[in-house]
Motif scaffolding. Structure first.
Motif, PDB file in Angstrom:
ATOM      1  N   GLU A 143      59.313  45.910 -78.161  1.00 37.59           N
ATOM      2  CA  GLU A 143      60.378  45.596 -77.186  1.00 37.59           C
ATOM      3  C   GLU A 143      60.022  44.339 -76.392  1.00 37.59           C
ATOM      4  O   GLU A 143      60.846  43.450 -76.203  1.00 37.59           O
ATOM      5  N   ASN A 144      58.765  44.263 -75.931  1.00 33.41           N
ATOM      6  CA  ASN A 144      58.323  43.074 -75.178  1.00 33.41           C
ATOM      7  C   ASN A 144      58.450  41.802 -76.022  1.00 33.41           C
ATOM      8  O   ASN A 144      58.886  40.763 -75.540  1.00 33.41           O
ATOM      9  N   LEU A 145      58.044  41.952 -77.273  1.00 35.78           N
ATOM     10  CA  LEU A 145      58.068  40.802 -78.177  1.00 35.78           C
ATOM     11  C   LEU A 145      59.505  40.310 -78.370  1.00 35.78           C
ATOM     12  O   LEU A 145      59.782  39.107 -78.282  1.00 35.78           O
ATOM     13  N   VAL A 146      60.401  41.251 -78.614  1.00 34.72           N
ATOM     14  CA  VAL A 146      61.797  40.887 -78.856  1.00 34.72           C
ATOM     15  C   VAL A 146      62.405  40.277 -77.588  1.00 34.72           C
ATOM     16  O   VAL A 146      63.052  39.228 -77.642  1.00 34.72           O
ATOM     17  N   SER A 147      62.146  40.921 -76.419  1.00 35.21           N
ATOM     18  CA  SER A 147      62.804  40.443 -75.192  1.00 35.21           C
ATOM     19  C   SER A 147      62.154  39.159 -74.657  1.00 35.21           C
ATOM     20  O   SER A 147      62.715  38.480 -73.810  1.00 35.21           O
ATOM     21  N   THR A 162      62.052  45.283 -98.186  1.00 39.45           N
ATOM     22  CA  THR A 162      62.283  46.605 -97.584  1.00 39.45           C
ATOM     23  C   THR A 162      62.261  46.604 -96.052  1.00 39.45           C
ATOM     24  O   THR A 162      62.494  47.646 -95.451  1.00 39.45           O
ATOM     25  N   GLY A 163      61.989  45.456 -95.437  1.00 41.14           N
ATOM     26  CA  GLY A 163      61.939  45.423 -93.969  1.00 41.14           C
ATOM     27  C   GLY A 163      63.330  45.449 -93.346  1.00 41.14           C
ATOM     28  O   GLY A 163      64.331  45.196 -94.022  1.00 41.14           O
ATOM     29  N   GLU A 164      63.354  45.783 -92.036  1.00 42.29           N
ATOM     30  CA  GLU A 164      64.637  45.739 -91.310  1.00 42.29           C
ATOM     31  C   GLU A 164      64.533  44.626 -90.276  1.00 42.29           C
ATOM     32  O   GLU A 164      63.436  44.194 -89.932  1.00 42.29           O
ATOM     33  N   GLN A 165      65.708  44.271 -89.742  1.00 39.45           N
ATOM     34  CA  GLN A 165      65.680  43.311 -88.643  1.00 39.45           C
ATOM     35  C   GLN A 165      65.180  44.002 -87.382  1.00 39.45           C
ATOM     36  O   GLN A 165      65.456  45.196 -87.202  1.00 39.45           O
ATOM     37  N   ALA A 166      64.467  43.269 -86.537  1.00 40.60           N
ATOM     38  CA  ALA A 166      63.923  43.885 -85.311  1.00 40.60           C
ATOM     39  C   ALA A 166      65.052  44.295 -84.376  1.00 40.60           C
ATOM     40  O   ALA A 166      66.090  43.671 -84.352  1.00 40.60           O
ATOM     41  N   ILE A 201      51.196  39.490 -89.500  1.00 42.68           N
ATOM     42  CA  ILE A 201      51.734  40.852 -89.380  1.00 42.68           C
ATOM     43  C   ILE A 201      51.193  41.405 -88.067  1.00 42.68           C
ATOM     44  O   ILE A 201      49.988  41.675 -87.940  1.00 42.68           O
ATOM     45  N   ALA A 202      52.091  41.525 -87.097  1.00 44.31           N
ATOM     46  CA  ALA A 202      51.690  42.068 -85.786  1.00 44.31           C
ATOM     47  C   ALA A 202      51.768  43.586 -85.855  1.00 44.31           C
ATOM     48  O   ALA A 202      52.752  44.130 -86.345  1.00 44.31           O
ATOM     49  N   ARG A 203      50.687  44.234 -85.406  1.00 45.26           N
ATOM     50  CA  ARG A 203      50.630  45.708 -85.438  1.00 45.26           C
ATOM     51  C   ARG A 203      51.036  46.210 -84.058  1.00 45.26           C
ATOM     52  O   ARG A 203      50.223  46.211 -83.114  1.00 45.26           O
ATOM     53  N   CYS A 204      52.289  46.580 -83.922  1.00 44.05           N
ATOM     54  CA  CYS A 204      52.852  46.881 -82.593  1.00 44.05           C
ATOM     55  C   CYS A 204      53.069  48.369 -82.361  1.00 44.05           C
ATOM     56  O   CYS A 204      53.275  49.138 -83.303  1.00 44.05           O
ATOM     57  N   GLN A 251      65.487  36.680 -82.639  1.00 39.80           N
ATOM     58  CA  GLN A 251      65.378  38.081 -83.065  1.00 39.80           C
ATOM     59  C   GLN A 251      65.647  38.230 -84.571  1.00 39.80           C
ATOM     60  O   GLN A 251      65.029  39.046 -85.249  1.00 39.80           O
ATOM     61  N   ASN A 252      66.560  37.381 -85.089  1.00 40.37           N
ATOM     62  CA  ASN A 252      66.906  37.491 -86.518  1.00 40.37           C
ATOM     63  C   ASN A 252      65.737  37.093 -87.420  1.00 40.37           C
ATOM     64  O   ASN A 252      65.727  37.404 -88.600  1.00 40.37           O
TER      65      ASN A 252
END
Ligand code: ATP
Length: 297
Positions: free
Chosen positions: A238-242, A293-297, A229-232, A248-249
């Protein structure tokens, strides 16, 4: 590994509500499968279906390689049920009976009943044979069910919330018993539980159910050893996703008042690439929460 228990496409509807929706589940020999989900998700209904306690709308149960359902004849029932020890979420014994009488009834029902084993488990669980069921706490009722389940020497244990209501010492004792049980590679356990820390100690595989559907089935170590669990903060997410490090999914996020928690599939990769982002080990409870309950990033 041989599947001792298999559910294939179990579907069950009550009125207009589908409570089991094409449930597939495997319990291989030598393994402990943890079964998790929120209240009303369908765990008890699945376990009752596996035991042939109710008719299904579709799907089939295969126990020890043999199809089994509520219409099985008495001989098949005795043969197959004799190989299963069950603990149900509510104590099934008549409240006015004493523990000793329960033992006598079980002896009549199961040709493989071992009175010596039953007595050994009663001593281990500190249950007085003279006591009546109605004098028992919930935890004591669970212990009695477990003593009965073990005393006819089954190959499989189907346990619905078997550690609920037990104090921490008793829970550890039960976990020890389950570990010893599956040390025989021809045995297996299916254990539903809200106490996910118990499953972290003993389960090999974790299966999650939500609104009657299986939502994941994973080796426990994949969740508890590899995931993180990364605490961002927003910019870090944004950096992580890009970065393209993860598809991303495959990233799930939970937005908290203090930041954004991100479930990552491999915390070691994250730590190497983004050492500045704090990352904790995931627990089964975390994973379930992200899936539900999570969403996609
Ligand atoms: P918990 O963690 O609270 O024990 P569970 O995951 O074991 O929950 P189930 O008891 O299997 O959930 O219930 C699944 C759903 O099926 C619930 O919505 C419940 O209300 C419904 N249900 C179960 N039995 C019946 C029944 N006999 N008639 C109607 N609905 C039922």
């Amino acid at each position: 590994m041989t599947d001792l228990i298999r559910a294939e496409g179990l579907t069950k509807t009550y009125g207009s509500k589908t409570v089991l929706d094409r449930v597939d589940l495997r319990v291989p020999a030598g393994s402990i499968v943890g079964f998790v989900g929120a209240n009303g998700a369908g765990k008890t209904t699945t376990i009752r279906a596996l035991l042939g306690l109710m008719p299904l709308d579709a799907g089939r149960v295969v126990l020890f390689g043999e199809p089994f359902d509520i219409s099985a004849d008495a001989a098949t029932c005795q043969r197959i049920k004799g190989r299963i020890g069950a603990v149900l979420d509510t104590c099934p014994f008549v409240p006015d009976l004493s523990v000793k009488t329960v033992g006598s009834l079980m002896k009549a029902a199961y040709p493989t009943w071992r009175a010596d084993l039953f007595e050994e488990h009663l001593r281990r669980f500190e249950l007085d044979p003279r006591k009546k069921i109605k004098e028992f706490s919930r935890g004591m009722g669970m212990k009695l069910q477990l003593a009965c389940a073990l005393a006819h020497e089954p190959d499989v244990l189907l346990l619905d919330e078997a550690t609920a209501g037990l104090d921490p010492l008793a829970r550890d004792e039960v976990l020890d018993i389950l570990r010893a049980f599956v040390s025989d590679e021809n045995h297996a356990v299916l254990l539903s539980s809200h106490i996910t820390t118990d499953l972290e100690k003993i389960a090999d595989v974790i299966v999650g159910i939500d609104q009657g559907r299986i939502v994941f089935s994973l080796e426990k170590d994949v969740i508890t050893d590899e995931m993180g669990i990364a605490r961002c903060r927003s910019a870090e997410l944004e950096n992580l996703v890009s970065s393209g490090l993860y598809d991303q999914n495959s990233l799930r996020v939970l937005r908290r008042p203090y930041g954004i928690d991100v479930l990552v599939p491999d915390r070691f990769t994250l730590a190497r690439r983004f050492p500045e982002i704090p990352c904790d080990k995931a627990t089964i409870e975390d994973y379930l929460q992200f899936v539900l309950t999570g969403e996609q990033a």
